[in-house]
Design a protein around this motif. Structure first.
Motif, PDB file in Angstrom:
ATOM      1  N   ILE A 144    -111.799  91.102  34.046  1.00  0.00           N
ATOM      2  CA  ILE A 144    -111.939  92.548  33.852  1.00  0.00           C
ATOM      3  C   ILE A 144    -111.334  93.306  35.032  1.00  0.00           C
ATOM      4  CG2 ILE A 144    -113.610  94.433  33.650  1.00  0.00           C
ATOM      5  CD1 ILE A 144    -115.502  92.385  32.310  1.00  0.00           C
ATOM      6  N   SER A 145    -111.551  92.805  36.239  1.00  0.00           N
ATOM      7  CA  SER A 145    -110.988  93.448  37.426  1.00  0.00           C
ATOM      8  C   SER A 145    -111.014  92.454  38.578  1.00  0.00           C
ATOM      9  CB  SER A 145    -111.773  94.712  37.804  1.00  0.00           C
ATOM     10  OG  SER A 145    -113.067  94.365  38.285  1.00  0.00           O
ATOM     11  N   ALA A 146    -110.284  92.789  39.634  1.00  0.00           N
ATOM     12  CA  ALA A 146    -110.238  91.936  40.815  1.00  0.00           C
ATOM     13  C   ALA A 146    -110.034  92.795  42.050  1.00  0.00           C
ATOM     14  CB  ALA A 146    -109.100  90.918  40.694  1.00  0.00           C
ATOM     15  N   GLY A 203    -102.132  93.878  54.096  1.00  0.00           N
ATOM     16  CA  GLY A 203    -103.506  93.972  54.557  1.00  0.00           C
ATOM     17  C   GLY A 203    -104.332  95.014  53.836  1.00  0.00           C
ATOM     18  N   THR A 204    -103.792  95.640  52.815  1.00  0.00           N
ATOM     19  CA  THR A 204    -104.518  96.660  52.059  1.00  0.00           C
ATOM     20  C   THR A 204    -105.444  96.008  51.044  1.00  0.00           C
ATOM     21  OG1 THR A 204    -102.638  98.163  52.262  1.00  0.00           O
ATOM     22  CG2 THR A 204    -104.280  98.688  50.577  1.00  0.00           C
ATOM     23  N   LEU A 205    -106.672  96.522  50.942  1.00  0.00           N
ATOM     24  CA  LEU A 205    -107.611  96.060  49.921  1.00  0.00           C
ATOM     25  C   LEU A 205    -107.507  96.998  48.722  1.00  0.00           C
ATOM     26  CD1 LEU A 205    -109.951  94.245  48.944  1.00  0.00           C
ATOM     27  CD2 LEU A 205    -111.523  95.865  50.033  1.00  0.00           C
ATOM     28  N   VAL A 206    -107.154  96.452  47.565  1.00  0.00           N
ATOM     29  CA  VAL A 206    -107.009  97.274  46.370  1.00  0.00           C
ATOM     30  C   VAL A 206    -107.876  96.692  45.258  1.00  0.00           C
ATOM     31  CG1 VAL A 206    -104.671  97.948  46.995  1.00  0.00           C
ATOM     32  CG2 VAL A 206    -105.020  96.001  45.465  1.00  0.00           C
ATOM     33  N   HIS A 207    -108.240  97.552  44.337  1.00  0.00           N
ATOM     34  CA  HIS A 207    -108.998  97.151  43.153  1.00  0.00           C
ATOM     35  C   HIS A 207    -108.044  97.195  41.975  1.00  0.00           C
ATOM     36  CE1 HIS A 207    -112.645  96.475  40.823  1.00  0.00           C
ATOM     37  NE2 HIS A 207    -112.231  97.380  39.951  1.00  0.00           N
ATOM     38  N   ALA A 208    -107.874  96.055  41.311  1.00  0.00           N
ATOM     39  CA  ALA A 208    -106.907  95.962  40.220  1.00  0.00           C
ATOM     40  C   ALA A 208    -107.630  95.788  38.897  1.00  0.00           C
ATOM     41  CB  ALA A 208    -105.964  94.781  40.453  1.00  0.00           C
ATOM     42  N   SER A 209    -107.216  96.591  37.902  1.00  0.00           N
ATOM     43  CA  SER A 209    -107.784  96.516  36.565  1.00  0.00           C
ATOM     44  C   SER A 209    -106.772  97.135  35.598  1.00  0.00           C
ATOM     45  CB  SER A 209    -109.117  97.266  36.491  1.00  0.00           C
ATOM     46  OG  SER A 209    -108.903  98.666  36.646  1.00  0.00           O
ATOM     47  N   GLU A 210    -107.164  97.269  34.345  1.00  0.00           N
ATOM     48  CA  GLU A 210    -106.277  97.927  33.391  1.00  0.00           C
ATOM     49  C   GLU A 210    -106.007  99.379  33.774  1.00  0.00           C
ATOM     50  OE1 GLU A 210    -104.618  96.686  31.035  1.00  0.00           O
ATOM     51  OE2 GLU A 210    -105.642  94.937  30.183  1.00  0.00           O
ATOM     52  N   ASP A 211    -106.920  99.989  34.531  1.00  0.00           N
ATOM     53  CA  ASP A 211    -106.808 101.409  34.876  1.00  0.00           C
ATOM     54  C   ASP A 211    -106.353 101.659  36.307  1.00  0.00           C
ATOM     55  OD1 ASP A 211    -107.804 102.129  32.313  1.00  0.00           O
ATOM     56  OD2 ASP A 211    -109.849 101.780  33.021  1.00  0.00           O
ATOM     57  N   GLN A 212    -106.428 100.656  37.176  1.00  0.00           N
ATOM     58  CA  GLN A 212    -106.046 100.810  38.573  1.00  0.00           C
ATOM     59  C   GLN A 212    -105.093  99.669  38.950  1.00  0.00           C
ATOM     60  OE1 GLN A 212    -110.482 101.069  39.711  1.00  0.00           O
ATOM     61  NE2 GLN A 212    -109.493 102.263  41.297  1.00  0.00           N
ATOM     62  N   GLY A 254     -99.867  91.085  36.675  1.00  0.00           N
ATOM     63  CA  GLY A 254     -99.289  89.935  37.356  1.00  0.00           C
ATOM     64  C   GLY A 254    -100.316  88.916  37.813  1.00  0.00           C
ATOM     65  N   LEU A 255    -101.496  89.391  38.190  1.00  0.00           N
ATOM     66  CA  LEU A 255    -102.544  88.453  38.606  1.00  0.00           C
ATOM     67  C   LEU A 255    -102.918  87.499  37.478  1.00  0.00           C
ATOM     68  CD1 LEU A 255    -105.017  90.806  40.527  1.00  0.00           C
ATOM     69  CD2 LEU A 255    -103.514  89.078  41.547  1.00  0.00           C
ATOM     70  N   ARG A 256    -102.847  87.984  36.246  1.00  0.00           N
ATOM     71  CA  ARG A 256    -103.257  87.172  35.102  1.00  0.00           C
ATOM     72  C   ARG A 256    -102.122  86.232  34.686  1.00  0.00           C
ATOM     73  NH1 ARG A 256    -105.112  91.753  31.144  1.00  0.00           N
ATOM     74  NH2 ARG A 256    -103.449  92.816  32.303  1.00  0.00           N
ATOM     75  N   GLY A 257    -101.971  85.191  35.475  1.00  0.00           N
ATOM     76  CA  GLY A 257    -100.949  84.187  35.237  1.00  0.00           C
ATOM     77  C   GLY A 257    -100.056  83.952  36.436  1.00  0.00           C
ATOM     78  N   GLY A 258     -99.952  84.931  37.331  1.00  0.00           N
ATOM     79  CA  GLY A 258     -99.030  84.839  38.462  1.00  0.00           C
ATOM     80  C   GLY A 258     -99.499  83.985  39.604  1.00  0.00           C
ATOM     81  N   GLY A 259    -100.685  83.396  39.471  1.00  0.00           N
ATOM     82  CA  GLY A 259    -101.176  82.503  40.505  1.00  0.00           C
ATOM     83  C   GLY A 259    -101.400  83.215  41.827  1.00  0.00           C
ATOM     84  N   ALA A 260    -101.060  82.541  42.923  1.00  0.00           N
ATOM     85  CA  ALA A 260    -101.337  83.058  44.266  1.00  0.00           C
ATOM     86  C   ALA A 260    -100.171  83.840  44.834  1.00  0.00           C
ATOM     87  CB  ALA A 260    -101.680  81.894  45.193  1.00  0.00           C
ATOM     88  N   PHE A 314    -113.823  88.543  41.699  1.00  0.00           N
ATOM     89  CA  PHE A 314    -113.457  88.567  40.284  1.00  0.00           C
ATOM     90  C   PHE A 314    -114.595  89.161  39.473  1.00  0.00           C
ATOM     91  CE2 PHE A 314    -111.069  85.094  42.090  1.00  0.00           C
ATOM     92  CZ  PHE A 314    -109.860  85.056  41.410  1.00  0.00           C
ATOM     93  N   GLU A 315    -114.280  90.053  38.563  1.00  0.00           N
ATOM     94  CA  GLU A 315    -115.241  90.527  37.569  1.00  0.00           C
ATOM     95  C   GLU A 315    -114.786  89.968  36.227  1.00  0.00           C
ATOM     96  OE1 GLU A 315    -117.039  94.683  35.630  1.00  0.00           O
ATOM     97  OE2 GLU A 315    -115.220  94.721  36.875  1.00  0.00           O
ATOM     98  N   VAL A 316    -115.659  89.212  35.568  1.00  0.00           N
ATOM     99  CA  VAL A 316    -115.244  88.531  34.343  1.00  0.00           C
ATOM    100  C   VAL A 316    -116.197  88.847  33.193  1.00  0.00           C
ATOM    101  CG1 VAL A 316    -114.155  86.636  35.588  1.00  0.00           C
ATOM    102  CG2 VAL A 316    -116.534  86.416  34.874  1.00  0.00           C
ATOM    103  N   GLU A 317    -115.648  88.778  32.001  1.00  0.00           N
ATOM    104  CA  GLU A 317    -116.440  88.965  30.793  1.00  0.00           C
ATOM    105  C   GLU A 317    -117.218  87.684  30.495  1.00  0.00           C
ATOM    106  OE1 GLU A 317    -115.880  90.168  26.061  1.00  0.00           O
ATOM    107  OE2 GLU A 317    -114.156  90.100  27.410  1.00  0.00           O
ATOM    108  N   LEU A 318    -118.466  87.830  30.070  1.00  0.00           N
ATOM    109  CA  LEU A 318    -119.309  86.693  29.712  1.00  0.00           C
ATOM    110  C   LEU A 318    -119.554  86.677  28.209  1.00  0.00           C
ATOM    111  CD1 LEU A 318    -121.983  86.814  32.572  1.00  0.00           C
ATOM    112  CD2 LEU A 318    -119.884  85.455  32.465  1.00  0.00           C
ATOM    113  N   HIS A 319    -119.819  85.470  27.689  1.00  0.00           N
ATOM    114  CA  HIS A 319    -120.046  85.271  26.261  1.00  0.00           C
ATOM    115  C   HIS A 319    -121.311  84.446  26.070  1.00  0.00           C
ATOM    116  CE1 HIS A 319    -115.775  86.421  25.533  1.00  0.00           C
ATOM    117  NE2 HIS A 319    -115.603  85.818  26.702  1.00  0.00           N
ATOM    118  N   GLU A 320    -121.988  84.690  24.962  1.00  0.00           N
ATOM    119  CA  GLU A 320    -123.151  83.868  24.642  1.00  0.00           C
ATOM    120  C   GLU A 320    -122.671  82.474  24.223  1.00  0.00           C
ATOM    121  OE1 GLU A 320    -125.939  85.504  21.945  1.00  0.00           O
ATOM    122  OE2 GLU A 320    -126.201  87.370  23.062  1.00  0.00           O
TER     123      GLU A 320
END
Length: 337
Positions: free
Chosen positions: A37-39, A46-55, A62-68, A76-82
């Motif tokens: 959901i976000s990271a 050295g900048t700390l940024v919050h990355a999501s669909e909106d920021q 790029g984070l979603r697949g681009g590795g390190a 990491f903020e992740v979606e959970l499932h039952e």
């Protein structure tokens, strides 16, 4: 509650997620990165940024697949499932004389499998456990590793063709906690060994590909070696290939040769075997590869891990890491390099 994680519990959550994240829940819940959901990310300056669909949406893409390649993710903020907590899961071992027929049945089962079913086919050394007749200990075997993450009565019917096939050495399918399932292979990949990895993606599992695998896997060199098919599809395949940096949405199967051995004197022999097997499977592959399965000697295949998404990823790399500070990885060079 759970999110998609790797099939070995000691695999790092960060690397798994940033490269893709396949596992027992991937066909039902999507890849690990699909559940991001976000990271929070420390970039190269050295900048700390919050990355999501909106920021910082380009960074998030790029984070979603681009590795390190793009920064250091600190949260990491992740979606959970039952899930469960119990799922119908386990291993079904067969001797090698059933391997070709078993793989063809497996292909037919997965052709119209529901999302709740994830079924790997492994070739492994039979472990020396009391549940398996001693005559099979140490031999190469076909291993269906199945998970049905849904209604268990329905799962029994879905798994019936695989469980009724042939004369298995072991049928260990049973309701079990998902957390136990996710640790099943931990002992099979002990620390301190020598490992070598080669992988492909396949658009189909042809008879010729099946025959090639069966010809090569017996015997498996190295006591910890394994060869397996991982089906894609389900929730994985319903995401547009350009929606994240991970592009392999239309592949039918991942194929992985992972050789493991303790003795350095065997390095050349086992690595040559792995390379030869990988080359023999190339005619049946689509040219793509999962970045998390690339070997350390495969820098030339990094573009194949990203396919049509590579150029966009390189442009994002140029924006967030123009000097390629983050290069001790399967490296994507900045677009201006």
């Amino acid at each position: 509650l759970a999110t998609t994680g790797a099939t070995v519990s000691t695999v790092g959550v960060a690397g798994c997620t940033l490269g893709g994240g396949t596992g027992h829940l991937a066909r039902k819940c999507g890849l690990s990165l699909d559940n991001l959901i976000s990271a929070d990310v420390v970039t190269a300056d050295g900048t700390l940024v919050h990355a999501s669909e909106d920021q910082h949406a380009d960074l998030f893409w790029g984070l979603r697949g681009g590795g390190a390649n793009l920064g250091i993710v600190t949260s990491f903020e992740v979606e959970l499932h039952e899930v469960g907590p119990e799922v119908l899961a386990g291993q079904i071992l067969h001797p090698m004389d059933a391997a070709a027929e078993g793989l063809r049945l497996y292909r037919d089962v997965m052709a119209d499998a529901p999302d709740e079913l994830q079924a790997y086919t492994f070739f492994v050394h039979v472990p020396p456990i009391p549940a398996v007749p001693e005559e099979y200990h140490g031999q190469t075997a076909l291993d269906f590793v199945v998970t049905y993450a849904g209604d268990q009565a329905t799962g029994e019917e879905v798994l019936r063709p695989l469980r009724e096939f042939g004369d298995p050495i072991l049928d260990g399918v049973r309701p079990q906690p998902y957390t136990a399932l996710q640790q099943t292979f931990d002992e099979g990949v002990p620390k301190g060994q020598r490992w070598y990895s080669k992988a492909h993606y396949l658009d189909a599992l042809s008879d010729a590909a099946i025959d090639t695998v069966v010809e090569h896997v017996d015997p498996l060199p190295g006591p910890f070696s394994m060869v397996y098919f991982e089906p894609m599809g389900g929730a994985i395949g319903r995401v547009d290939p350009t929606a994240t940096a991970f592009p392999h949405r239309e592949a039918a199967y991942g194929f992985h040769i992972l050789t493991g051995w303790p003795d350095a004197d065997q390095d050349a022999e086992i690595m040559d075997w792995t390379r030869d097997f990988h080359a023999a499977m190339a005619p049946y592959a689509n040219g793509g590869v999962y970045v998390n399965l690339l070997g350390a000697d495969e820098a030339d295949r990094v573009p194949s891990a990203y396919g049509p998404n590579y150029d966009r990823l390189a442009r994002i790399k140029e924006r967030y890491d123009p000097d390629n500070l983050f290069r001790q990885n399967h490296n994507v060079e900045p677009a201006t390099a």
